[in-house]
Write an enzyme that holds these catalytic residues in place. Structure first.
Site, short mmCIF file in Angstrom:
data_model
loop_
_atom_site.label_atom_id
_atom_site.label_comp_id
_atom_site.label_asym_id
_atom_site.label_seq_id
_atom_site.Cartn_x
_atom_site.Cartn_y
_atom_site.Cartn_z
N GLN A 134 14.67 51.44 -72.04
CA GLN A 134 16.02 51.20 -71.52
C GLN A 134 16.08 51.08 -70.00
OE1 GLN A 134 18.57 50.38 -73.26
NE2 GLN A 134 18.10 51.06 -75.33
N SER B 298 10.35 47.02 -74.33
CA SER B 298 10.82 46.18 -75.44
C SER B 298 11.54 44.96 -74.86
CB SER B 298 11.76 46.99 -76.32
OG SER B 298 12.33 46.15 -77.30
N HIS C 137 13.71 42.79 -76.23
CA HIS C 137 15.08 42.42 -76.59
C HIS C 137 16.14 43.25 -75.86
CE1 HIS C 137 16.19 45.52 -79.80
NE2 HIS C 137 14.90 45.73 -79.69
N CYS D 16 21.24 52.27 -83.07
CA CYS D 16 20.41 51.08 -82.97
C CYS D 16 19.38 50.97 -84.09
CB CYS D 16 19.76 50.94 -81.59
SG CYS D 16 18.95 52.37 -80.99
N1 PLP Z 1 13.04 53.38 -77.39
C1 PLP Z 1 14.31 53.33 -76.98
C2 PLP Z 1 14.77 54.26 -75.92
C3 PLP Z 1 15.21 52.43 -77.56
O1 PLP Z 1 16.48 52.40 -77.18
C4 PLP Z 1 14.71 51.55 -78.57
C5 PLP Z 1 15.63 50.58 -79.19
O2 PLP Z 1 16.35 50.79 -80.06
C6 PLP Z 1 13.37 51.63 -78.94
C7 PLP Z 1 12.55 52.56 -78.33
C8 PLP Z 1 12.79 50.75 -80.01
O3 PLP Z 1 12.48 49.47 -79.52
P1 PLP Z 1 12.29 48.24 -80.53
O4 PLP Z 1 13.65 47.90 -81.06
O5 PLP Z 1 11.71 47.15 -79.70
O6 PLP Z 1 11.35 48.69 -81.59
#
Ligand code: PLP
Length: 383
Positions: A178, A198, A200, A323
């Protein structure tokens, strides 16, 4: 469809047009990046160009960037390093993303949870006490502390944590999913031995990310059987997604110096919410926070109801942390901060991006204010 107001960038930021173009062009690259012929070399070159851009975003060396299928895999790779039977102890903060928490809690005998303060910041005195040398075996303790929380935006004291962890001979991993692209990050001075990213979350494609190592750090592969990514992540690379990640990283880096505009929009949003109700509050308000994230509550509201009603009004936000599956559960982050469940169940996360406008904030405040007035009146009548 009517114009939507998208305020859920921490779940996924909208794909950037330049990224789409880059991905589409890369899909036509014929070769396997491991092949020695011209087609293979062209695909390899595209990956290496993207690697340099992702490395630049976090001030790392290109050879220390390991592409993965996303933040979750990067976290899993980092967390896989300590093995329960080696006696190596794992320490993770109570507010980590589930991809870190679940991995660590899979080894309950050797995992300890680092508590957080009321502001949602890791309690480093507690960590230092946990890592007291007399408690440590000969093995290196493994600590995972995220750089910024996805629900509250609270920025964690990574520099100080690194000092404590390294003094104890340990390894520090930080989930920087983030913070990357929102606050400048430089692996040389950051302190962590490895960080997860990440694509996206910064306007890149979904399904691609990276584990980035500090100079000199090493990591064992999660899977075996191929020489890709310096033998650290076997399997033919997702060339198009990696190219898109590179484009997104380059653009996000260019925007970093102007993130104060996003912070001003966030402040305006929070002032607006606080003016709606005398009991309204903002999570982690006293902590250093990401410029784009607000987690707000008006007691008496249920996040689930608010999210659905706002969606019908054309506004996308999240209920606390939503999420992973969209299901609404009381947030483990709020619980770790000592927020009562009846308050936490109303937490709404509003997360902005570089494309957010003043108009978005006013649209949200208008709809949220109308809703809050109606729903709190109903809730108070029923009580
Ligand atoms: N770590 C954090 C702090 C996140 O907010 C997210 C997303 O949801 C992830 C890891 C996971 O990333 P990804 O969606 O690329 O697997």
């Amino acid at each position: 469809m009517n114009q939507r107001t998208y305020l859920d960038h921490n779940a996924t930021a909208p794909l950037r047009a330049e990224v789409r173009d880059g991905v589409v062009a890369a899909l036509s690259l014929v070769g396997n990046p491991s092949s020695v012929h011209a087609e293979g070399r062209a695909a390899r070159a595209a990956i290496e160009e993207a690697r340099a851009k992702v490395a630049a975003l976090v001030g790392a060396r290109a050879q220390d960037v390991i592409f993965t299928s996303g933040g979750t895999e990067a976290n899993a790779m980092a967390l896989a390093a300590p093995f329960e039977d080696s006696g190596q102890q794992t320490y993770v903060s109570a507010i980590e993303h589930p991809s870190v928490l679940a991995g660590a809690l899979n080894r309950p005998k050797t995992t300890t949870i680092i508590p957080v303060t009321q502001d949602g910041v890791a309690d480093l005195d507690a960590l230092a006490a946990m890592l007291a040398p007399d408690r440590q075996e000969a093995t290196r303790p493994f600590v995972s502390l995220m750089a910024a929380n996805n629900e509250t935006g609270a920025i964690q004291p990574i520099g100080e944590a690194a000092r404590i962890v390294h003094e104890a001979g340990g390894i520090l991993h930080s989930d920087a999913v983030q913070i990357a692209g929102r606050v400048r990050l430089d692996m040389g001075s950051f302190g962590a031995d490895m960080v997860s990213l990440s694509a996206h979350k910064i306007g890149g494609p979904k399904g691609v990310g990276a584990l980035v190592l500090a100079e000199g750090a090493e990591i064992a592969p999660l899977m075996i059987g191929g020489g890709q990514e310096g033998r650290r992540r076997p399997g033919t690379e997702n060339v198009a997604a990696i190219v898109g990640f590179g484009v997104a990283a380059e653009l996000a880096m260019a925007e970093l110096s102007r993130m104060d505009r996003v912070a001003r929009l966030r402040d305006e949003l929070e002032m607006g919410v606080l003016a709606l109700d005398a009991d309204a509050f903002v999570f982690s308000r006293n902590a250093p926070r990401l410029p784009n994230t607000s987690c707000v509550v008006i007691p008496g509201l249920k996040a689930e109801t608010v999210v659905i009603a706002l969606d019908l009004a054309g506004i996308a936000v999240s209920a606390g942390s939503a999420c992973s599956s969209g299901k609404v559960e009381t947030s483990h982050v709020a619980a770790a901060m000592g927020v009562a469940p009846e308050i936490a169940q109303g937490a709404i996360r509003v997360s902005l991006g570089f494309v957010s406008t003043n108009n978005d904030i006013q649209t949200f405040l208008g709809a949220f204010g109308e809703l809050a007035g109606r729903l709190t009146k109903d809730a108070r009548k029923a009580a």
